[in-house]
Design a protein around this motif. Sequence first.
Motif, short mmCIF file in Angstrom:
data_model
loop_
_atom_site.label_atom_id
_atom_site.label_comp_id
_atom_site.label_asym_id
_atom_site.label_seq_id
_atom_site.Cartn_x
_atom_site.Cartn_y
_atom_site.Cartn_z
N PHE A 1 25.00 -37.00 9.38
CA PHE A 1 25.91 -37.89 8.66
C PHE A 1 27.35 -37.60 9.05
N GLN A 2 28.17 -38.63 8.86
CA GLN A 2 29.57 -38.53 9.24
C GLN A 2 30.27 -37.37 8.53
N SER A 3 29.93 -37.17 7.25
CA SER A 3 30.59 -36.10 6.50
C SER A 3 29.84 -34.78 6.65
N PHE B 1 16.05 -25.92 4.43
CA PHE B 1 15.56 -26.87 3.43
C PHE B 1 14.45 -27.81 3.92
N PRO B 2 14.67 -28.51 5.06
CA PRO B 2 13.60 -29.42 5.52
C PRO B 2 12.30 -28.66 5.82
N ARG C 1 20.50 -28.58 10.94
CA ARG C 1 19.57 -29.03 9.91
C ARG C 1 18.82 -30.27 10.39
N MET D 1 19.04 -37.00 10.99
CA MET D 1 20.27 -37.79 10.98
C MET D 1 21.46 -36.88 10.70
N VAL E 1 10.51 -27.83 2.58
CA VAL E 1 9.92 -29.00 1.91
C VAL E 1 8.70 -29.52 2.66
N HIS E 2 8.77 -29.52 3.99
CA HIS E 2 7.75 -30.24 4.74
C HIS E 2 6.72 -29.36 5.43
N ALA F 1 27.34 -33.93 5.14
CA ALA F 1 26.43 -34.06 3.99
C ALA F 1 25.60 -32.80 3.76
N LEU F 2 26.22 -31.63 3.93
CA LEU F 2 25.51 -30.39 3.60
C LEU F 2 25.36 -30.29 2.09
N PHE F 3 24.27 -29.64 1.65
CA PHE F 3 24.10 -29.44 0.21
C PHE F 3 25.04 -28.33 -0.22
N THR F 4 26.00 -28.69 -1.07
CA THR F 4 27.09 -27.76 -1.37
C THR F 4 26.64 -26.58 -2.23
N ASP F 5 25.46 -26.69 -2.86
CA ASP F 5 25.03 -25.58 -3.69
C ASP F 5 24.13 -24.59 -2.94
N MET F 6 23.99 -24.77 -1.62
CA MET F 6 23.14 -23.86 -0.85
C MET F 6 23.94 -23.27 0.29
#
Lengths: 270, 260
Positions: free
Chosen positions: A91-93, A108-109, A157, A89, A112-113, A95-100
Amino acid sequence: MEPLSDIIIDIRGMSFSRGSRTIFDDISIRVPRGKVTAIMGPSGTGKTTLLKLIGGQLKPDSGQILLEQDDIPKLGRRELFLARERMGMLFQSGALFTDMSVFENVAFPLRVHTDLTGDMIRDIVLMKLQAVGLRGAARLMPSELSGGMARRVALARAIALDPDIVMYDEPFTGQDPIAMGVLVNLIRRLNQALGHTSIIVSHDIKETLSIADYVYMVADGHVIAQGSPDELAAVDSEQVRQFMQGLPDGPVPFHYPAPDLMQDLLQETP
Amino acid sequence: MLDWIQTLGESALSRLAAFGRAGQLLMQSLIARPAPFTMFPLLVQQLYFVGVLSLVIIVVSGGFIGMVLGLQGYTILVDYGSEQAVGQMVALSLVRELAPVVTALLFAGRAGSALTAEIGLMKATEQLASLEMIGVDPLRRVIAPRFWAGFISLPILTVIFSVVGVWGGAIVAVDWLGIYDGSFWANMQHSVDFYEDVLNGIIKSIVFGAVVTWIAVFEGYDCVPTSEGISQATTRTVVFSSLAVLGLDFILTALMFGEL
């Protein structure tokens, strides 16, 4: 429309309300596999909500949301997370993780997976970033990116795990013409190259119609029109025409409901 | 009148509902599905942000409060000729009361507000939603490590506060006001009991740590994701945790020292 086996997401008679406000009223939408499907409509018609319903972040009041055979609202937590691995997905913003960093965001995905080794993850991430044209930005932090770049990283991502379905939430909003052109091009190209299904939620008519294979127009909780972009242009409905041509007044009124102007002006201040 | 009763009932209901959601959050993030191995590196990172970075304010405040206690204690006790008891007064007031309470209040202001704002902003920028869509549970990834970090940090910070405070008291009383250092330390050693005083103080700080961090992560997670909503949530964190700390302190003190 397509035969049933080519439908990847089948929403049947779904209703959803927030508080006393009905957002969707017995709505049915079919998303054909491998195509670009657009969901359009004025702001506030719950287009983003629809994506959240498909992603299982919200549950409908009634009706089914079928991802192939699975009814998303009925899935348990574990199955839902498994189903989400098949969806990406945007996202409109962004939505990146700001600490990475950009690289870590895309990795990241995968971390994790999958059990891939560091080298393989690095190769995949660089390939995904190359696809969105930002391999050179891998070391940057999200705060150093422009809005358009952030959205492209978020797109990299979203496709990191090669999902079957990619959902775009207002991908063109707030982009300058160049970034907009880049994104339009990317969404179309990625859809062809990777063979996934794309769902675009948007109110940018020109850009969306230029890449969509099939369009649903949603207003007031109902599908008011559907068809290919050409079919939609020929629909004989005031409401559809107003939206497609961007007319300021029509079935969607310019004025918010209010008492008569003269009366309002003459009224004494209490 | 009816309106008033209605608003009262409404606000009571919404408070109760929030309390229920907070319990659910705690349950789902900590108890239902623990994942110690994936959490460890995240926990270390949060321990640094929540604990280590709070050290400066804790050490400085501890030092000054100890010094003030030494000074005030001396001016009162010297009238009765018992200024040697300054040591025990400083130590007892610190380990029993001031260290757990003041540390928790400072912690709520320094770390609790930061946690709420951070989680609230993650919610507003859709980072929590995007974690969910990637198939990662934000309760495990974001909430749990932050909660445990606060829970572990506060007792340690409280002990550091006490130690620095006693040292500050000693500087004022012994080095400045010239109390004989043998009697200062001996009186303290004689009157401070490990179980009765030190351990009870630490138990208090453990309770405060859990409550303050719980409030902080819940307010962040439950906030309205707008700039106004985040600012209100941050304020609520500081206000609610301060009130909770002071109220719980009375209850705990009554339970621990009530029959003395």
